[in-house]
Scaffold this motif. Structure first.
Motif, PDB file in Angstrom:
ATOM      1  N   LEU A 128       0.821  -1.207   0.000  1.00  0.00           N
ATOM      2  CA  LEU A 128       0.000   0.000   0.000  1.00  0.00           C
ATOM      3  C   LEU A 128       0.858   1.262   0.000  1.00  0.00           C
ATOM      4  CD1 LEU A 128      -2.943  -0.874   2.406  1.00  0.00           C
ATOM      5  CD2 LEU A 128      -3.049  -0.509  -0.055  1.00  0.00           C
ATOM      6  N   ILE A 129       1.952   1.235   0.743  1.00  0.00           N
ATOM      7  CA  ILE A 129       2.831   2.413   0.792  1.00  0.00           C
ATOM      8  C   ILE A 129       3.415   2.685  -0.588  1.00  0.00           C
ATOM      9  CG2 ILE A 129       5.000   3.296   1.723  1.00  0.00           C
ATOM     10  CD1 ILE A 129       4.348   1.925   4.333  1.00  0.00           C
ATOM     11  N   ARG A 130       3.774   1.632  -1.309  1.00  0.00           N
ATOM     12  CA  ARG A 130       4.342   1.817  -2.642  1.00  0.00           C
ATOM     13  C   ARG A 130       3.310   2.370  -3.610  1.00  0.00           C
ATOM     14  NH1 ARG A 130       5.953  -3.429  -4.556  1.00  0.00           N
ATOM     15  NH2 ARG A 130       5.134  -4.456  -2.711  1.00  0.00           N
ATOM     16  N   VAL A 131       2.067   1.916  -3.487  1.00  0.00           N
ATOM     17  CA  VAL A 131       1.012   2.440  -4.368  1.00  0.00           C
ATOM     18  C   VAL A 131       0.722   3.898  -4.038  1.00  0.00           C
ATOM     19  CG1 VAL A 131      -1.388   2.192  -5.079  1.00  0.00           C
ATOM     20  CG2 VAL A 131       0.014   0.155  -4.709  1.00  0.00           C
ATOM     21  N   TYR A 132       0.653   4.217  -2.742  1.00  0.00           N
ATOM     22  CA  TYR A 132       0.429   5.615  -2.354  1.00  0.00           C
ATOM     23  C   TYR A 132       1.590   6.507  -2.799  1.00  0.00           C
ATOM     24  CZ  TYR A 132      -3.816   5.013   0.400  1.00  0.00           C
ATOM     25  OH  TYR A 132      -5.103   4.786   0.790  1.00  0.00           O
ATOM     26  N   TYR A 154      -1.557   1.151 -15.482  1.00  0.00           N
ATOM     27  CA  TYR A 154      -0.499   0.356 -16.106  1.00  0.00           C
ATOM     28  C   TYR A 154       0.827   0.546 -15.374  1.00  0.00           C
ATOM     29  CZ  TYR A 154      -3.600  -0.550 -20.069  1.00  0.00           C
ATOM     30  OH  TYR A 154      -4.639  -0.959 -20.864  1.00  0.00           O
ATOM     31  N   VAL A 155       1.136   1.774 -15.024  1.00  0.00           N
ATOM     32  CA  VAL A 155       2.392   2.047 -14.309  1.00  0.00           C
ATOM     33  C   VAL A 155       2.419   1.311 -12.975  1.00  0.00           C
ATOM     34  CG1 VAL A 155       3.721   3.842 -13.135  1.00  0.00           C
ATOM     35  CG2 VAL A 155       2.838   4.255 -15.425  1.00  0.00           C
ATOM     36  N   GLY A 156       1.312   1.387 -12.233  1.00  0.00           N
ATOM     37  CA  GLY A 156       1.260   0.723 -10.937  1.00  0.00           C
ATOM     38  C   GLY A 156       1.373  -0.768 -11.038  1.00  0.00           C
ATOM     39  N   THR A 167       4.564  -3.016  -9.774  1.00  0.00           N
ATOM     40  CA  THR A 167       4.322  -3.969  -8.692  1.00  0.00           C
ATOM     41  C   THR A 167       4.713  -5.378  -9.078  1.00  0.00           C
ATOM     42  OG1 THR A 167       2.499  -2.596  -7.869  1.00  0.00           O
ATOM     43  CG2 THR A 167       2.562  -4.906  -7.152  1.00  0.00           C
ATOM     44  N   TYR A 168       4.384  -5.784 -10.304  1.00  0.00           N
ATOM     45  CA  TYR A 168       4.558  -7.188 -10.686  1.00  0.00           C
ATOM     46  C   TYR A 168       5.805  -7.448 -11.518  1.00  0.00           C
ATOM     47  CZ  TYR A 168      -0.184  -7.864  -9.002  1.00  0.00           C
ATOM     48  OH  TYR A 168      -1.302  -7.922  -8.211  1.00  0.00           O
ATOM     49  N   LEU A 169       6.605  -6.430 -11.778  1.00  0.00           N
ATOM     50  CA  LEU A 169       7.827  -6.637 -12.561  1.00  0.00           C
ATOM     51  C   LEU A 169       8.758  -7.682 -11.953  1.00  0.00           C
ATOM     52  CD1 LEU A 169       9.514  -5.828 -15.013  1.00  0.00           C
ATOM     53  CD2 LEU A 169      10.487  -3.967 -13.651  1.00  0.00           C
TER      54      LEU A 169
END
Length: 295
Positions: free
Chosen positions: A125-129, A165-167, A171-173
């Motif tokens: 969540l912190i990374r998405v925020y 798309y960026v998120g 996240t899944y890279l």
């Protein structure tokens, strides 16, 4: 050659993964399947029991509603498109990254892999925020573009499909890089040397030797990215805004806003069958197509 029978201890070890799958996958799936054939009611729990007065009460109206309402088809198609584009982006970025790590000096590979998995040490969540801050109109991304003179006014990056798309790609890279690295790191460099001795150029050697041998890593990485991306809820909700329609958002709304657990469970079962069915068929095809082992 007839396989050797397992000892009781070996059988117990082999049975543990199946027991784990039964407890954490099969049992929850059966519970969701039971709810999907129930009828929604205003009660706690908000659905009718499967057995009532000793009789089986199963209703397929929830599945019929999934077919009859265009909302679910549109949400599913949007989710499949978003997941496919994100998976392709992860592959285009992750393959050169994994290849570079696999061809780096052995002493540096550990540090490079650590950089890939380092984001996992921070809350999701912190990374998405953090991306919300980065993509805002007065955020660092627009600020850098303005300083470089590439734009005259801030771009609308947040609450757009681009932000989703960026998120998802960010996240899944790692889930794409790690399987690819595991396969590429095991490739024998002598194969490329032999191709070069036969007059093959580096790019042709990559297309004819490296790429075909790395297909298992590509398939594994694609599945690890595509499947969770289809049902992603947090990233579209936070970065895509309320106008982003994906199947995970629809599931959330049916469960928590509409309190229609049977319909949401039917949607979850249909999504699972849609995703897992082709994967199982593909694995079965690979098993049948594999050459028999020689003993």
């Amino acid at each position: 050659m007839r396989p050797r029978a397992l000892t009781p201890g070996q059988g117990a070890v082999v049975a543990l993964p199946y027991l784990w799958l039964a407890l954490l996958f099969l049992v929850p799936f059966l519970i969701v399947l039971k709810i999907s054939v129930a009828t929604g009611v205003v009660a706690n729990p908000p659905y009718t029991p499967l057995l009532e007065d000793g009789r089986l009460q199963a209703h397929l109206g929830n599945y019929a509603m999934l077919i009859g309402d265009d909302l679910y088809a549109v949400a599913l198609l949007n989710s499949l498109q978003t997941a496919a584009v994100s998976c392709a982006c992860c592959l285009l970025i992750g393959y050169p990254l994994a290849y570079g790590i696999a061809r780096a000096k052995p002493a540096r590979r550990g540090a490079l892999l650590m950089l890939v998995i380092l984001p996992f040490w921070t809350s999701f969540l912190i990374r998405v925020y953090a991306w919300i801050t980065l993509l805002q109109a007065n955020g660092p991304v627009n600020g850098a573009l303005l300083v470089l003179g590439l734009i005259d006014e801030p771009l609308v990056l947040l609450n757009t499909p681009f932000a989703v798309y960026v998120g998802i790609v960010y996240t899944y890279l790692p889930f794409m890089v790690l399987p690819l690295y595991a396969v590429l790191e095991k490739l024998d460099p002598a194969l490329l040397e032999a191709a070069a001795d036969l007059g093959s150029r580096p790019f042709r050697s990559f297309l004819t030797v490296t790429l075909p041998l790395s297909v298992p890593g590509v398939v594994a990485g694609a599945l690890l990215v595509f499947i969770p991306a289809v049902g992603e809820f947090v990233i579209p909700e936070l970065l895509g805004g309320s106008e982003t329609l994906m199947i995970g958002t629809v599931l959330w709304n049916e469960f928590f806003n509409n309190r229609d657990w049977p319909l949401a469970a039917a949607l979850a079962v249909a999504l699972l069958v849609l995703l897992v069915g082709p994967i199982m068929a593909f694995q079965h095809y690979r098993a049948d197509a594999a050459p028999p082992s020689v003993h």
